[in-house]
Design an enzyme around this catalytic site. Structure first.
Site, PDB file in Angstrom:
ATOM      1  CE  LYS A 113      -2.582  -6.490   7.876  1.00 13.23           C
ATOM      2  NZ  LYS A 113      -1.900  -5.763   8.974  1.00 13.23           N
TER       3      LYS A 113
ATOM      4  NE  ARG B 176      -4.432  -0.655   6.150  1.00 12.73           N
ATOM      5  CZ  ARG B 176      -3.390  -1.384   5.750  1.00 12.73           C
ATOM      6  NH1 ARG B 176      -3.489  -2.155   4.690  1.00 12.73           N
ATOM      7  NH2 ARG B 176      -2.255  -1.337   6.406  1.00 12.73           N
TER       8      ARG B 176
ATOM      9  NE  ARG C 115       7.108  -4.194   9.088  1.00  8.63           N
ATOM     10  CZ  ARG C 115       5.805  -4.341   8.928  1.00  8.63           C
ATOM     11  NH1 ARG C 115       5.200  -5.413   9.386  1.00  8.63           N
ATOM     12  NH2 ARG C 115       5.095  -3.415   8.323  1.00  8.63           N
TER      13      ARG C 115
ATOM     14  NE  ARG D  94       5.871  -1.245   4.830  1.00 10.73           N
ATOM     15  CZ  ARG D  94       4.679  -1.697   5.176  1.00 10.73           C
ATOM     16  NH1 ARG D  94       4.428  -2.994   5.100  1.00 10.73           N
ATOM     17  NH2 ARG D  94       3.747  -0.880   5.591  1.00 10.73           N
TER      18      ARG D  94
ATOM     19  NE  ARG E 142       2.162   1.458   8.823  1.00  6.63           N
ATOM     20  CZ  ARG E 142       3.172   0.586   8.787  1.00  6.63           C
ATOM     21  NH1 ARG E 142       4.386   0.956   9.164  1.00  6.63           N
ATOM     22  NH2 ARG E 142       2.960  -0.626   8.388  1.00  6.63           N
TER      23      ARG E 142
HETATM   24  P1  AMP Z   1       0.609  -2.254   4.575  1.00  4.33           P
HETATM   25  O1  AMP Z   1       1.716  -2.720   3.684  1.00  4.33           O
HETATM   26  O2  AMP Z   1      -0.623  -3.119   4.469  1.00  4.33           O
HETATM   27  O3  AMP Z   1       1.035  -2.022   5.989  1.00  4.33           O
HETATM   28  O4  AMP Z   1       0.167  -0.823   3.992  1.00  4.33           O
HETATM   29  C1  AMP Z   1       1.067   0.263   3.963  1.00  4.33           C
HETATM   30  C2  AMP Z   1       0.295   1.545   3.747  1.00  4.33           C
HETATM   31  O5  AMP Z   1      -0.379   1.493   2.484  1.00  4.33           O
HETATM   32  C3  AMP Z   1      -0.794   1.827   4.769  1.00  4.33           C
HETATM   33  O6  AMP Z   1      -0.298   2.456   5.932  1.00  4.33           O
HETATM   34  C4  AMP Z   1      -1.703   2.751   3.958  1.00  4.33           C
HETATM   35  O7  AMP Z   1      -1.164   4.052   3.856  1.00  4.33           O
HETATM   36  C5  AMP Z   1      -1.653   2.114   2.580  1.00  4.33           C
HETATM   37  N1  AMP Z   1      -2.687   1.071   2.399  1.00  4.33           N
HETATM   38  C6  AMP Z   1      -2.479  -0.266   2.203  1.00  4.33           C
HETATM   39  N2  AMP Z   1      -3.641  -0.907   2.058  1.00  4.33           N
HETATM   40  C7  AMP Z   1      -4.616   0.030   2.175  1.00  4.33           C
HETATM   41  C8  AMP Z   1      -6.028  -0.003   2.148  1.00  4.33           C
HETATM   42  N3  AMP Z   1      -6.695  -1.158   1.979  1.00  4.33           N
HETATM   43  N4  AMP Z   1      -6.699   1.173   2.306  1.00  4.33           N
HETATM   44  C9  AMP Z   1      -6.046   2.336   2.471  1.00  4.33           C
HETATM   45  N5  AMP Z   1      -4.707   2.452   2.536  1.00  4.33           N
HETATM   46  C10 AMP Z   1      -3.996   1.305   2.387  1.00  4.33           C
END
Ligand code: AMP
Length: 231
Positions: free
Chosen positions: A24, A99, A138, A172, A183
């Site tokens: 994404k 989400r 990554r 990360r 996740r």
């Molecule tokens: P990402 O960078 O999109 O993989 O997000 C990393 C982490 O941030 C996720 O595993 C969640 O803990 C949190 N997170 C990001 N976006 C959301 C969302 N829309 N709703 C809830 N948690 C989120």
């Protein structure tokens, strides 16, 4: 981006759906460059809040490290603030939001207020099994955000970004193999139902996201062109 072809209707709202590791972020960055839209990643906004030590960041930190979803209230508030910024008025690519169905309803309400609509919700279709390998290898350049991978894409000089020359690679905290499983589980339990939510609204598009990055980008760009064309 200057010189990017204009999106024909404005402001566009595009959503990228898919499990962690589906690409994404990578694809959102390519669309941003091609169409001059703004990538809006709630993950990035939350990581910035954690780094800045805000109240939202303090509440989110442990949840993110465990691979769970941050509460809807926090994420919706962060997104609402960001959507008010001047630079996003041209249009956004939502990467990692919504989400949950609560977040999807909140987005509908926000867009109703601003008179905008969702042009397309694009589901990146991938095999779960591959995602652990993709994510756990990554890392990104801290200078420009370019993505790299231990197996699939190493920089020409180890530790130095090919694109901007910075020597500041970052991994990360939640990209550890132990956290990735959680996740993925959160994705299937709470986010995958949004595929039928957006199908029901008539805006769902699906793309096979297991192949070459540039072929996937071309498929996405075509969807964006079609979805932003005036009727
Ligand atoms: P990402 O960078 O999109 O993989 O997000 C990393 C982490 O941030 C996720 O595993 C969640 O803990 C949190 N997170 C990001 N976006 C959301 C969302 N829309 N709703 C809830 N948690 C989120």
């Amino acid at each position: 981006m200057d010189g990017a072809p204009a999106i024909e209707t404005s402001p566009a709202v595009l959503i990228l759906l898919g499990p962690p590791g589906a690409g994404k972020g990578t694809q959102a960055r390519l669309l941003e460059e091609e169409f001059g839209l703004v990538q809006l990643s709630t993950g990035d906004l939350l990581r910035a809040a954690v780094a800045a030590g805000t109240d939202a960041g303090k509440a989110a930190k442990a949840v993110m490290e465990a691979g769970d979803l941050v509460s809807d209230d926090i994420v919706i508030a962060i997104l609402r603030d960001r959507l008010g910024d001047a630079d996003v008025q041209r249009g956004v690519i939502l990467d990692g939001f919504p989400r949950t169905t609560v977040q999807a309803s909140a987005l509908d309400a926000l867009l109703l207020e601003t008179g905008q609509k969702i042009n397309a919700a694009i589901s990146l279709e991938v095999d779960d099994g591959e995602m652990v390998t993709r994510i756990s290898g990554r890392y990104t350049c801290g200078g420009c955000g370019e993505g790299y991978h231990d197996t699939f894409k190493q920089p020409e000089t180890a530790g130095t970004c090919d694109k901007c020359g910075a020597a500041d690679m970052k991994r990360r905290a939640d990209d550890k193999a132990e956290t990735v499983g959680q996740r993925l589980q959160a994705y299937h339990a709470q986010t995958a139902p949004l595929i039928s939510y957006y199908d029901g609204k008539g805006v769902l598009q699906s793309v096979d996201a297991m192949g070459n990055i540039h072929n996937i980008a071309a498929a996405l760009a075509q969807i964006v062109r079609d979805a932003t064309r005036p009727n």
